[in-house]
Design an enzyme around this catalytic site. Structure first.
Site, PDB file in Angstrom:
ATOM      1  N   ALA A  15       0.912  -1.058  -0.039  1.00  0.00           N
ATOM      2  CA  ALA A  15      -0.089   0.055  -0.027  1.00  0.00           C
ATOM      3  C   ALA A  15       0.884   1.252   0.049  1.00  0.00           C
ATOM      4  CB  ALA A  15      -0.997   0.005   1.200  1.00  0.00           C
ATOM      5  N   ILE A  73      -4.620  -3.464  -4.809  1.00  0.00           N
ATOM      6  CA  ILE A  73      -5.888  -3.786  -5.505  1.00  0.00           C
ATOM      7  C   ILE A  73      -6.207  -2.769  -6.322  1.00  0.00           C
ATOM      8  CG2 ILE A  73      -6.563  -5.840  -4.142  1.00  0.00           C
ATOM      9  CD1 ILE A  73      -8.712  -3.662  -2.727  1.00  0.00           C
ATOM     10  N   HIS A 130      -3.287 -10.154  -4.253  1.00  0.00           N
ATOM     11  CA  HIS A 130      -4.592  -9.892  -3.013  1.00  0.00           C
ATOM     12  C   HIS A 130      -5.673  -9.876  -3.807  1.00  0.00           C
ATOM     13  CE1 HIS A 130      -2.391  -9.388   0.895  1.00  0.00           C
ATOM     14  NE2 HIS A 130      -2.411 -10.454   0.343  1.00  0.00           N
ATOM     15  N   CYS A 165     -20.837 -13.574  -8.425  1.00  0.00           N
ATOM     16  CA  CYS A 165     -21.770 -13.919  -7.583  1.00  0.00           C
ATOM     17  C   CYS A 165     -21.489 -15.241  -6.712  1.00  0.00           C
ATOM     18  CB  CYS A 165     -22.959 -14.136  -8.472  1.00  0.00           C
ATOM     19  SG  CYS A 165     -24.275 -15.151  -7.656  1.00  0.00           S
ATOM     20  N   CYS A 198     -27.029 -10.559  -7.206  1.00  0.00           N
ATOM     21  CA  CYS A 198     -26.596 -10.954  -8.414  1.00  0.00           C
ATOM     22  C   CYS A 198     -27.801 -10.752  -9.436  1.00  0.00           C
ATOM     23  CB  CYS A 198     -26.496 -12.339  -8.489  1.00  0.00           C
ATOM     24  SG  CYS A 198     -26.421 -12.945 -10.181  1.00  0.00           S
ATOM     25  N   CYS A 240     -29.525 -14.200 -10.393  1.00  0.00           N
ATOM     26  CA  CYS A 240     -30.035 -15.276  -9.527  1.00  0.00           C
ATOM     27  C   CYS A 240     -30.289 -14.727  -8.046  1.00  0.00           C
ATOM     28  CB  CYS A 240     -29.094 -16.614  -9.560  1.00  0.00           C
ATOM     29  SG  CYS A 240     -27.698 -16.299  -8.465  1.00  0.00           S
ATOM     30  N   SER A 251       4.632  -3.189   4.805  1.00  0.00           N
ATOM     31  CA  SER A 251       5.150  -3.491   6.258  1.00  0.00           C
ATOM     32  C   SER A 251       5.542  -4.762   6.217  1.00  0.00           C
ATOM     33  CB  SER A 251       3.949  -3.041   6.930  1.00  0.00           C
ATOM     34  OG  SER A 251       2.886  -3.991   6.791  1.00  0.00           O
ATOM     35  N   ASN A 269      11.110   1.877   2.244  1.00  0.00           N
ATOM     36  CA  ASN A 269      10.017   1.786   3.131  1.00  0.00           C
ATOM     37  C   ASN A 269      10.080   3.137   4.046  1.00  0.00           C
ATOM     38  OD1 ASN A 269       7.294   0.237   3.371  1.00  0.00           O
ATOM     39  ND2 ASN A 269       7.917   0.353   5.558  1.00  0.00           N
TER      40      ASN A 269
END
Ligand code: OAD
Ligand code: ZN
Length: 238
Positions: free
Chosen positions: A22, A101, A117, A125, A151, A154, A192, A212
């Site tokens: 991150a 992400i 990740h 779904c 969804c 369904c 980290s 870091n």
């Protein structure tokens, strides 16, 4: 000087990979998790983002966990992402293993990205496994206030294609793990290094550079440690 030492290691390496967390995206305006300005100071997001909470306490999932997923779209790659793309273009970097992400390595132009990740491009779904664009799902939660969003085909519960607490690791993690077997230099930027199983990867690399702001559990083992901002540090190394 650490920058020169890092550059020398990069010049000598034959199979260099980067491992990012991150911290490489904070300069794009996305909070990290564990520093003083991180998500976990406010939300117990680590446990809220789980399959059990999604099914058993959807209000908590959407108020504590979902907040970490929903605001990533207008964000742009920064100098750190761009420097890694450049290192790949120049032939020094074989790929980026990322815990993020936010898609920012891909947006910066990096070609080989292991999203260990998961990602926020799609959701699926949990009943019929159909996938949908992530933005449709965000709209259902934030515009329609439909919790949990279901969804359209369904009525099963939709879930993001990110790795949540209790999930199996995706194929990208297996691929990254295999890549580490031939990796002779790992450049860690902005993690980290406390979350398993990704935290095992630095122990597999023959040489290690860590960039870091704060100390990590692997600093003692690293060949070069730079406690500075990533954008500036990677730009200087380049
Ligand atoms: P963390 O928040 O644990 O660590 C980010 C690190 O980046 C911190 O040590 C910061 O000091 C450092 N940092 C922040 N901004 C920086 C900058 N501009 N320059 C240099 N360093 C900077 O984030 P991760 O290690 O990515 O998992 O967290 C790992 C996993 O924990 C995440 O992928 C997420 C979370 O639970 C899941 O949700 C599955
Ligand atoms: Zn369905």
């Amino acid at each position: 000087m650490e920058y020169q030492e890092a550059a020398n290691l990069i010049l000598q390496a034959k199979n260099m990979y980067a491992l990012t967390g991150a911290g490489i995206s904070t300069e794009s305006g996305i909070p990290d998790f564990r520093s003083d300005t991180g998500y976990y100071k406010e939300f117990d997001g680590a446990t809220a983002l789980s399959r059990d909470v999604l099914l058993g306490d959807p209000d908590r999932f959407y108020h504590e966990g979902f907040v970490m997923l929903k605001d990533l779209f207008a964000k742009k790659p920064n100098a750190g992402h761009k420097a890694l793309k450049k290192l790949e273009d120049l032939g020094y970097l074989k790929g980026v293993i990322t815990q993020n992400i936010d898609n920012l390595h891909t947006l910066a132009g990096s070609k080989k990205v292991f999203e260990v990740h998961g990602h926020t491009r799609t959701v699926h779904c949990m009943s019929c496994h159909k996938t949908y664009p992530f933005q449709d799902y965000v709209d259902l939660v934030t515009v329609e206030e439909e919790i949990p969003p279901r969804c359209p085909a369904c009525q099963g519960v939709l879930r993001p294609d990110v790795v949540m607490f209790g999930d199996m690791m995706p194929q990208d993690f297996q691929d990254a793990y295999e890549a580490m077997e031939t990796c002779d230099l790992l450049l860690v930027a902005g993690s980290s290094l406390v979350v398993a199983p990704v935290s095992y990867l630095p122990g597999m690399a023959k040489k290690l550079i860590i960039i870091n702001k704060e100390a990590t559990p692997y600093d003692y083992k690293a060949d070069v440690v730079i406690h500075e901002g990533i954008g500036q540090a990677l730009t200087k190394i380049l």
